[in-house]
Design a protein around this motif. Structure first.
Motif, PDB file in Angstrom:
ATOM      1  N   LEU A  37       0.848  -1.192   0.000  1.00  0.00           N
ATOM      2  CA  LEU A  37       0.000   0.000   0.000  1.00  0.00           C
ATOM      3  C   LEU A  37       0.885   1.243   0.000  1.00  0.00           C
ATOM      4  N   LEU A  38       0.752   2.049  -1.033  1.00  0.00           N
ATOM      5  CA  LEU A  38       1.496   3.306  -1.129  1.00  0.00           C
ATOM      6  C   LEU A  38       0.596   4.424  -0.621  1.00  0.00           C
ATOM      7  N   LYS A  39       0.912   4.952   0.550  1.00  0.00           N
ATOM      8  CA  LYS A  39       0.120   6.040   1.139  1.00  0.00           C
ATOM      9  C   LYS A  39       0.658   7.364   0.596  1.00  0.00           C
ATOM     10  N   VAL A  40      -0.124   7.985  -0.295  1.00  0.00           N
ATOM     11  CA  VAL A  40       0.292   9.233  -0.934  1.00  0.00           C
ATOM     12  C   VAL A  40      -0.476  10.410  -0.339  1.00  0.00           C
ATOM     13  N   ASN A  41      -0.177  11.601  -0.818  1.00  0.00           N
ATOM     14  CA  ASN A  41      -0.924  12.801  -0.439  1.00  0.00           C
ATOM     15  C   ASN A  41      -1.720  13.250  -1.656  1.00  0.00           C
ATOM     16  N   SER A  42      -3.043  13.182  -1.557  1.00  0.00           N
ATOM     17  CA  SER A  42      -3.904  13.497  -2.705  1.00  0.00           C
ATOM     18  C   SER A  42      -4.767  14.728  -2.470  1.00  0.00           C
ATOM     19  N   GLN A  43      -4.548  15.429  -1.362  1.00  0.00           N
ATOM     20  CA  GLN A  43      -5.470  16.500  -0.996  1.00  0.00           C
ATOM     21  C   GLN A  43      -5.330  17.731  -1.883  1.00  0.00           C
ATOM     22  N   TRP A  44      -4.126  17.957  -2.405  1.00  0.00           N
ATOM     23  CA  TRP A  44      -3.901  19.176  -3.178  1.00  0.00           C
ATOM     24  C   TRP A  44      -3.236  18.852  -4.515  1.00  0.00           C
ATOM     25  N   SER A  45      -3.359  19.776  -5.441  1.00  0.00           N
ATOM     26  CA  SER A  45      -2.737  19.616  -6.752  1.00  0.00           C
ATOM     27  C   SER A  45      -1.319  20.180  -6.738  1.00  0.00           C
ATOM     28  N   TYR A  46      -0.676  20.128  -7.892  1.00  0.00           N
ATOM     29  CA  TYR A  46       0.687  20.640  -8.057  1.00  0.00           C
ATOM     30  C   TYR A  46       1.603  20.168  -6.924  1.00  0.00           C
ATOM     31  N   ARG A  47       2.357  21.094  -6.330  1.00  0.00           N
ATOM     32  CA  ARG A  47       3.328  20.734  -5.299  1.00  0.00           C
ATOM     33  C   ARG A  47       2.670  20.313  -3.991  1.00  0.00           C
ATOM     34  N   GLY A  48       1.367  20.390  -3.936  1.00  0.00           N
ATOM     35  CA  GLY A  48       0.679  19.984  -2.720  1.00  0.00           C
ATOM     36  C   GLY A  48       0.513  18.486  -2.591  1.00  0.00           C
ATOM     37  N   GLY A  49       0.779  17.747  -3.659  1.00  0.00           N
ATOM     38  CA  GLY A  49       0.587  16.298  -3.640  1.00  0.00           C
ATOM     39  C   GLY A  49       1.884  15.546  -3.842  1.00  0.00           C
ATOM     40  N   THR A  50       1.849  14.255  -3.570  1.00  0.00           N
ATOM     41  CA  THR A  50       3.023  13.404  -3.765  1.00  0.00           C
ATOM     42  C   THR A  50       3.428  13.391  -5.232  1.00  0.00           C
ATOM     43  N   ASN A  51       4.717  13.449  -5.484  1.00  0.00           N
ATOM     44  CA  ASN A  51       5.237  13.450  -6.849  1.00  0.00           C
ATOM     45  C   ASN A  51       4.878  12.137  -7.545  1.00  0.00           C
ATOM     46  N   THR A  52       4.146  12.224  -8.642  1.00  0.00           N
ATOM     47  CA  THR A  52       3.682  11.011  -9.313  1.00  0.00           C
ATOM     48  C   THR A  52       4.798  10.302 -10.083  1.00  0.00           C
ATOM     49  N   ASP A  53       5.851  11.034 -10.460  1.00  0.00           N
ATOM     50  CA  ASP A  53       7.012  10.375 -11.070  1.00  0.00           C
ATOM     51  C   ASP A  53       7.668   9.439 -10.060  1.00  0.00           C
ATOM     52  N   LEU A  54       7.695   9.878  -8.802  1.00  0.00           N
ATOM     53  CA  LEU A  54       8.265   9.054  -7.742  1.00  0.00           C
ATOM     54  C   LEU A  54       7.395   7.823  -7.483  1.00  0.00           C
ATOM     55  N   VAL A  55       6.082   8.019  -7.467  1.00  0.00           N
ATOM     56  CA  VAL A  55       5.166   6.890  -7.267  1.00  0.00           C
ATOM     57  C   VAL A  55       5.362   5.855  -8.373  1.00  0.00           C
ATOM     58  N   LYS A  56       5.485   6.332  -9.592  1.00  0.00           N
ATOM     59  CA  LYS A  56       5.691   5.431 -10.730  1.00  0.00           C
ATOM     60  C   LYS A  56       6.986   4.645 -10.571  1.00  0.00           C
ATOM     61  N   ALA A  57       8.055   5.318 -10.156  1.00  0.00           N
ATOM     62  CA  ALA A  57       9.355   4.653 -10.007  1.00  0.00           C
ATOM     63  C   ALA A  57       9.315   3.593  -8.909  1.00  0.00           C
ATOM     64  N   VAL A  58       8.601   3.870  -7.826  1.00  0.00           N
ATOM     65  CA  VAL A  58       8.494   2.894  -6.740  1.00  0.00           C
ATOM     66  C   VAL A  58       7.710   1.665  -7.201  1.00  0.00           C
ATOM     67  N   ILE A  59       6.644   1.885  -7.960  1.00  0.00           N
ATOM     68  CA  ILE A  59       5.870   0.752  -8.483  1.00  0.00           C
ATOM     69  C   ILE A  59       6.731  -0.087  -9.420  1.00  0.00           C
ATOM     70  N   GLU A  60       7.490   0.580 -10.271  1.00  0.00           N
ATOM     71  CA  GLU A  60       8.390  -0.144 -11.181  1.00  0.00           C
ATOM     72  C   GLU A  60       9.386  -0.995 -10.399  1.00  0.00           C
ATOM     73  N   ALA A  61       9.864  -0.451  -9.289  1.00  0.00           N
ATOM     74  CA  ALA A  61      10.824  -1.196  -8.469  1.00  0.00           C
ATOM     75  C   ALA A  61      10.164  -2.409  -7.815  1.00  0.00           C
ATOM     76  N   ILE A  62       8.932  -2.251  -7.366  1.00  0.00           N
ATOM     77  CA  ILE A  62       8.236  -3.356  -6.695  1.00  0.00           C
ATOM     78  C   ILE A  62       7.978  -4.507  -7.661  1.00  0.00           C
ATOM     79  N   ILE A  63       7.470  -4.183  -8.856  1.00  0.00           N
ATOM     80  CA  ILE A  63       7.142  -5.254  -9.803  1.00  0.00           C
ATOM     81  C   ILE A  63       8.395  -5.865 -10.429  1.00  0.00           C
ATOM     82  N   ALA A  64       9.552  -5.226 -10.197  1.00  0.00           N
ATOM     83  CA  ALA A  64      10.821  -5.789 -10.682  1.00  0.00           C
ATOM     84  C   ALA A  64      11.426  -6.738  -9.652  1.00  0.00           C
ATOM     85  N   HIS A  65      10.610  -7.232  -8.747  1.00  0.00           N
ATOM     86  CA  HIS A  65      11.075  -8.154  -7.705  1.00  0.00           C
ATOM     87  C   HIS A  65      11.841  -9.317  -8.344  1.00  0.00           C
TER      88      HIS A  65
END
Length: 386
Positions: A186-214
């Motif tokens: 479970l990736l707990k992100v910050n979705s309450q605000w747009s732009y710099r108010g939320g978790t960087n989606t490039d980072l979320v993507k990279a973490v998912i790529e790392a997980i599925i590369a198990h």
């Protein structure tokens, strides 16, 4: 016999008094809206500001509904100067909350961030004076690649962790690692605000790529989740990413060959439920009835069903009707964004956890803001984590 008009006179004053009260409430709400929003238009989405706007809208509607009866009031009340002042208050309050009013007062809710410079954050190493009750922090800086790609940064971070004996992957060769091949992550992100108010989606993507590369082949499930306290959005059109149009939902859809999904816990804030082992299979929030006096919070956590039908309890893990809870299989990665906060100054790893609890309003604490917000300064998020 003399006519007794006392009762009639008292009754005729009631509409006038009510309208005055309505007008004053509308004016007070408008002033509150201006003062609390200040020069940060994004604050207009805060619960108190929304409540003020609701007050103004309701009173405006009540005033418009009462307009036909003003002729009757005119025949019984003289002069009508007070009614004129009242009307001015109501119209002024309505104008402040209208689109034209916002523009006239230089409130711009849609801001263009394209011209802003990206400023790197330089963190200096600081060794704790004592190793007791401290955590190891691994830091990879200056690793953002072309077009916001942070894959190399994640790889550098994992390598640094491995050097210090903390392996990201749990494999046959490294059985003490964090993520197993069949885990529910479970990736707990910050979705309450747009732009710099939320978790960087490039980072979320990279973490998912790392997980599925198990190394053993990932067969588990990845969930991206948050509770934005009623204003969360996992599909912002202006996200925090190199390409601002890449929302969390877009990231999840980039992995069709794996079970990657999103869930917005905002939708369950008003559903207080029991746990699966008590026979309650509905989605919602499990909230303790015990008030933690030290940190002034009612601990709570979400439980929900994933797109694949898994029953997940944020606290107790994955539920199976035969074997019960499996807490080891659920792994949670906290993915905050470092930003300013109007009350606490900064949002980081701890304040970010505010997106986990229910967002339960306790009237004795505050009539509109979730009580967990006030517990943060007292260690409420630590109580939740414990």
């Amino acid at each position: 016999m003399p006519r007794d008009d006392t009762s009639h006179s008292c009754d005729s004053k009631k509409p006038k008094k009510r309208l005055w009260i309505f007008g004053l409430v509308a004016a007070a709400s408008a002033i509150w809206l201006l003062l609390r929003t200040g020069n940060k238009p994004s604050r207009i989405t805060y619960p108190c500001q929304q409540a003020a706007m609701t007050n103004i809208e309701i009173i405006k509607l009540a005033f418009l509904t009462a307009l036909p009866s003003l002729a009757v009031i005119r025949s019984t009340l003289s002069p009508l100067k007070s009614v004129g002042v009242l009307a001015l208050l109501l119209v002024g309050s309505a104008f402040i909350t209208s689109d034209s009013g916002m523009q006239a007062l230089r409130f711009t809710l849609a801001q263009d961030y394209s011209a802003y410079d990206r400023v790197p954050l330089q963190l200096l190493e600081n060794v704790a004076q004592t190793s007791e009750h401290t955590s190891d922090i691994f830091l990879a800086q200056g690793v953002t690649g072309v077009n916001g790609n942070v894959t190399l940064g994640i790889a550098a971070l994992f390598e640094l962790m491995a050097i210090e004996g903390l392996h990201f992957y749990n494999t046959t060769a490294e059985p003490s690692g964090l993520i197993e091949r069949d885990d529910v992550v479970l990736l707990k992100v910050n979705s309450q605000w747009s732009y710099r108010g939320g978790t960087n989606t490039d980072l979320v993507k990279a973490v998912i790529e790392a997980i599925i590369a198990h190394p053993d082949g990932f067969t588990g499930e990845i969930i991206i989740a948050d509770n934005g306290q009623g204003i969360g959005n996992l599909n912002w059109g202006d996200a925090n990413a190199f390409n601002n149009s890449q929302a969390i939902e877009d990231v999840a859809q980039q992995f069709p060959d794996h079970d990657v999904s999103t869930i917005l816990w905002d939708n369950y804030r008003y559903n207080t439920v029991d746990e699966y082992d008590l026979g309650d299979f509905s989605e919602g929030y499990v909230r303790s009835s015990t008030w933690d006096a030290n940190t002034e919070i009612y601990p709570s956590y979400p439980k929900f069903v994933t797109d694949t039908g898994l029953y997940v309890s944020f606290k107790n893990g994955i539920w199976d009707n035969t074997t019960g809870f499996d807490s080891d299989r659920l792994k949670i990665i906290n993915m905050p964004v470092l930003k300013s906060h109007f009350r606490y100054g900064v949002t980081g790893c701890i304040k970010h956890y505010m997106g986990v609890p229910q967002g339960y309003v306790v009237p004795s604490v505050d009539p509109s803001i979730p009580h967990e917000h006030f517990s943060i300064a007292l260690g409420g998020m630590g109580t939740l984590m414990a």
